[in-house]
Design a protein around this motif. Structure first.
Motif, PDB file in Angstrom:
ATOM      1  N   SER A 196       6.801   3.168   1.482  1.00  0.00           N
ATOM      2  CA  SER A 196       7.454   3.305   2.845  1.00  0.00           C
ATOM      3  C   SER A 196       8.311   1.954   3.544  1.00  0.00           C
ATOM      4  O   SER A 196       9.428   2.036   3.710  1.00  0.00           O
ATOM      5  CB  SER A 196       6.933   4.245   3.642  1.00  0.00           C
ATOM      6  OG  SER A 196       5.802   3.849   4.001  1.00  0.00           O
ATOM      7  N   SER A 225       1.017   7.088  -7.704  1.00  0.00           N
ATOM      8  CA  SER A 225       0.780   8.205  -6.622  1.00  0.00           C
ATOM      9  C   SER A 225      -0.673   8.003  -6.154  1.00  0.00           C
ATOM     10  O   SER A 225      -1.534   7.095  -6.408  1.00  0.00           O
ATOM     11  CB  SER A 225       0.801   9.310  -7.241  1.00  0.00           C
ATOM     12  OG  SER A 225      -0.382   9.575  -8.099  1.00  0.00           O
ATOM     13  N   GLU A 226      -0.726   8.692  -4.809  1.00  0.00           N
ATOM     14  CA  GLU A 226      -2.048   8.400  -3.876  1.00  0.00           C
ATOM     15  C   GLU A 226      -3.042   8.849  -4.867  1.00  0.00           C
ATOM     16  O   GLU A 226      -4.306   8.201  -4.590  1.00  0.00           O
ATOM     17  CB  GLU A 226      -1.944   9.592  -2.715  1.00  0.00           C
ATOM     18  CG  GLU A 226      -1.360   8.628  -1.582  1.00  0.00           C
ATOM     19  CD  GLU A 226      -1.503   9.730  -0.412  1.00  0.00           C
ATOM     20  OE1 GLU A 226      -2.122   9.690   0.539  1.00  0.00           O
ATOM     21  OE2 GLU A 226      -0.649  10.697  -0.573  1.00  0.00           O
ATOM     22  N   GLU A 261       7.419   8.121  -4.083  1.00  0.00           N
ATOM     23  CA  GLU A 261       7.043   8.853  -2.864  1.00  0.00           C
ATOM     24  C   GLU A 261       6.588   7.720  -1.648  1.00  0.00           C
ATOM     25  O   GLU A 261       5.932   6.609  -2.211  1.00  0.00           O
ATOM     26  CB  GLU A 261       5.686   9.766  -3.279  1.00  0.00           C
ATOM     27  CG  GLU A 261       5.872  10.777  -4.071  1.00  0.00           C
ATOM     28  CD  GLU A 261       7.032  12.120  -3.736  1.00  0.00           C
ATOM     29  OE1 GLU A 261       6.972  12.014  -2.562  1.00  0.00           O
ATOM     30  OE2 GLU A 261       7.313  12.653  -4.639  1.00  0.00           O
ATOM     31  N   ASN A 262       6.726   8.141  -0.238  1.00  0.00           N
ATOM     32  CA  ASN A 262       6.378   7.244   0.499  1.00  0.00           C
ATOM     33  C   ASN A 262       4.938   6.549   0.488  1.00  0.00           C
ATOM     34  O   ASN A 262       4.778   5.482   0.857  1.00  0.00           O
ATOM     35  CB  ASN A 262       6.488   8.104   2.030  1.00  0.00           C
ATOM     36  CG  ASN A 262       8.160   8.147   2.259  1.00  0.00           C
ATOM     37  OD1 ASN A 262       8.889   7.450   2.023  1.00  0.00           O
ATOM     38  ND2 ASN A 262       8.400   9.025   3.375  1.00  0.00           N
ATOM     39  N   ASN A 263       4.234   7.257  -0.017  1.00  0.00           N
ATOM     40  CA  ASN A 263       2.735   7.122   0.086  1.00  0.00           C
ATOM     41  C   ASN A 263       2.221   6.151  -1.220  1.00  0.00           C
ATOM     42  O   ASN A 263       1.275   5.856  -1.405  1.00  0.00           O
ATOM     43  CB  ASN A 263       1.801   8.104   0.371  1.00  0.00           C
ATOM     44  CG  ASN A 263       1.973   8.604   1.878  1.00  0.00           C
ATOM     45  OD1 ASN A 263       2.015   7.983   3.043  1.00  0.00           O
ATOM     46  ND2 ASN A 263       1.509   9.812   1.914  1.00  0.00           N
ATOM     47  N   ASP A 264       3.050   6.279  -2.046  1.00  0.00           N
ATOM     48  CA  ASP A 264       2.916   5.574  -3.563  1.00  0.00           C
ATOM     49  C   ASP A 264       2.540   4.054  -3.254  1.00  0.00           C
ATOM     50  O   ASP A 264       3.318   3.322  -2.534  1.00  0.00           O
ATOM     51  CB  ASP A 264       4.246   5.813  -4.487  1.00  0.00           C
ATOM     52  CG  ASP A 264       4.373   7.021  -5.107  1.00  0.00           C
ATOM     53  OD1 ASP A 264       3.436   8.050  -4.864  1.00  0.00           O
ATOM     54  OD2 ASP A 264       5.203   7.212  -6.096  1.00  0.00           O
ATOM     55  N   ARG A 265       1.459   3.740  -3.820  1.00  0.00           N
ATOM     56  CA  ARG A 265       1.007   2.315  -4.001  1.00  0.00           C
ATOM     57  C   ARG A 265       2.308   1.607  -4.877  1.00  0.00           C
ATOM     58  O   ARG A 265       2.690   2.135  -5.847  1.00  0.00           O
ATOM     59  CB  ARG A 265      -0.298   1.865  -4.555  1.00  0.00           C
ATOM     60  CG  ARG A 265      -0.699   0.555  -4.204  1.00  0.00           C
ATOM     61  CD  ARG A 265      -2.179   0.523  -4.577  1.00  0.00           C
ATOM     62  NE  ARG A 265      -2.302   0.358  -6.134  1.00  0.00           N
ATOM     63  CZ  ARG A 265      -2.720  -1.020  -6.222  1.00  0.00           C
ATOM     64  NH1 ARG A 265      -3.224  -1.776  -5.384  1.00  0.00           N
ATOM     65  NH2 ARG A 265      -3.090  -1.377  -7.594  1.00  0.00           N
ATOM     66  N   THR A 266       2.741   0.572  -4.234  1.00  0.00           N
ATOM     67  CA  THR A 266       4.072   0.022  -4.973  1.00  0.00           C
ATOM     68  C   THR A 266       3.894  -1.570  -5.434  1.00  0.00           C
ATOM     69  O   THR A 266       3.597  -2.255  -4.342  1.00  0.00           O
ATOM     70  CB  THR A 266       5.264  -0.010  -3.993  1.00  0.00           C
ATOM     71  OG1 THR A 266       5.530   1.528  -3.843  1.00  0.00           O
ATOM     72  CG2 THR A 266       6.684  -0.641  -4.818  1.00  0.00           C
ATOM     73  N   ASN A 278       0.558  -1.110  -0.062  1.00  0.00           N
ATOM     74  CA  ASN A 278       0.031   0.156   0.049  1.00  0.00           C
ATOM     75  C   ASN A 278       0.703   1.325   0.191  1.00  0.00           C
ATOM     76  O   ASN A 278       0.430   2.317  -0.561  1.00  0.00           O
ATOM     77  CB  ASN A 278      -1.024  -0.017   1.191  1.00  0.00           C
ATOM     78  CG  ASN A 278      -2.172  -0.718   1.029  1.00  0.00           C
ATOM     79  OD1 ASN A 278      -2.506  -1.021  -0.229  1.00  0.00           O
ATOM     80  ND2 ASN A 278      -2.679  -1.197   1.832  1.00  0.00           N
ATOM     81  N   GLN A 279       1.981   1.089   0.544  1.00  0.00           N
ATOM     82  CA  GLN A 279       2.849   2.257   0.773  1.00  0.00           C
ATOM     83  C   GLN A 279       4.271   1.823   0.341  1.00  0.00           C
ATOM     84  O   GLN A 279       4.729   0.563   0.880  1.00  0.00           O
ATOM     85  CB  GLN A 279       2.908   2.921   2.075  1.00  0.00           C
ATOM     86  CG  GLN A 279       1.488   3.658   2.300  1.00  0.00           C
ATOM     87  CD  GLN A 279       1.778   4.370   3.753  1.00  0.00           C
ATOM     88  OE1 GLN A 279       2.158   3.859   4.658  1.00  0.00           O
ATOM     89  NE2 GLN A 279       1.031   5.686   3.502  1.00  0.00           N
TER      90      GLN A 279
END
Lengths: 14, 257
Positions: B10, B105-106, B83-88, B7-8
């Motif tokens: 991070s 991206s979010e 980005e930390n919040n990007d779904r990966t 989901n993130q």
């Protein structure tokens, strides 16, 4: 202080 | 085919930060259960073991067991593009020579895709026995990082003593010495050191601070760290990764002959 051992001295090969 | 969705970004970023200083290249062993990695540092004194459970990820599939040889520095650089919040999403076909990264991206309005070449890595795998430890100490991961950093200014090694009073970290160097003691404190007061100690036998062991410093790079993954010790066996340092898994480090002690 003390001698640094490697991990293989404690764990066997898998 | 292997595909895992986080989901993130991070979590992956933090996992890489927690391993890349210790290990240059590692096989990511993917199975139906999840992702596992075991690798030693180049001097074979310490080992990192990572486990991520597939069923706790946003989505996960892996039909055939696959070992993905990854240069940890390259993967760190690619993850910096997220980005930390990007779904990966990380993905590899069976027999693939690349791993695909997709960052969303979010707002789902930006999608980035990167490919990373995979490597053939011939790594030595150690069998880690199930171990009953004489002492297991749970403490704040920030506090542990702080103590390792502070004592590294004094010496190269730390003597860790655990007894019914608590845990003491001590270092000696050419210019002086230092000790930090934390009392075990069953009554959880605000502002207390808030450690718990599970003790069957007192232990006193020496370790190289250089490796503990690498381990503390995992602190962003968890508020707590657990240190497990027994006489004359490797220290185990564990950081939980939420409900998804854990990162464990093992460090051979320094023993007087």
């Amino acid at each position: 202080s003390g001698k640094q051992h490697q991990l293989s001295a404690f764990f066997g090969a898998a | 085919m292997f595909e895992a969705t986080f989901n993130q970004a991070s979590i992956l970023k933090q996992v890489l930060e927690a391993t890349k200083d210790l290990v240059n290249d590692a096989n990511w062993d993917c199975s139906a259960e999840g992702i596992a990695l075991q690798a030693m540092d180049s001097s074979h004194v310490s080992l990192v073991s990572l486990s991520l459970r597939g069923d706790e990820l946003a989505s996960y599939r892996c039909e055939n067991q696959i070992s993905l040889g990854i240069n940890m520095n390259t993967m760190t650089k690619i993850l910096k593009c997220a980005e930390n919040n990007d779904r990966t999403i990380i993905r590899a076909d069976d027999d693939a020579d690349v791993m695909v990264f997709v960052f969303e991206s979010e707002g789902r309005d930006k999608t980035s895709k990167y490919e990373m070449k995979l490597m053939d890595i011939d790594s030595e795998h150690l069998g880690i026995p199930e171990q009953e430890y004489s002492a297991t100490v749970q403490m704040s991961s920030k506090e542990f990082s702080r103590i390792v950093r502070d004592l590294s200014t004094i010496g190269e090694n730390v003597e860790i003593t655990v007894d019914k009073e608590g845990i003491t970290f001590g270092a000696k160097g050419e210019s002086g010495s230092g000790t930090v003691s934390l009392k075990s404190n069953p009554s959880v007061d605000e502002g207390s050191s808030n450690i718990t100690i599970d003790l069957t036998d007192s232990v006193k062991l020496n370790f190289a601070l250089r490796y503990l410093t690498f381990f503390t790079k995992a602190a962003p993954l968890s508020d707590n760290v657990s240190l497990s010790l027994s006489a004359d066996v490797p220290l185990m340092v564990e950081y939980a990764i939420g409900d998804v898994g854990f990162i464990r480090y093992y460090l051979a002690p320094k023993i007087d002959d």
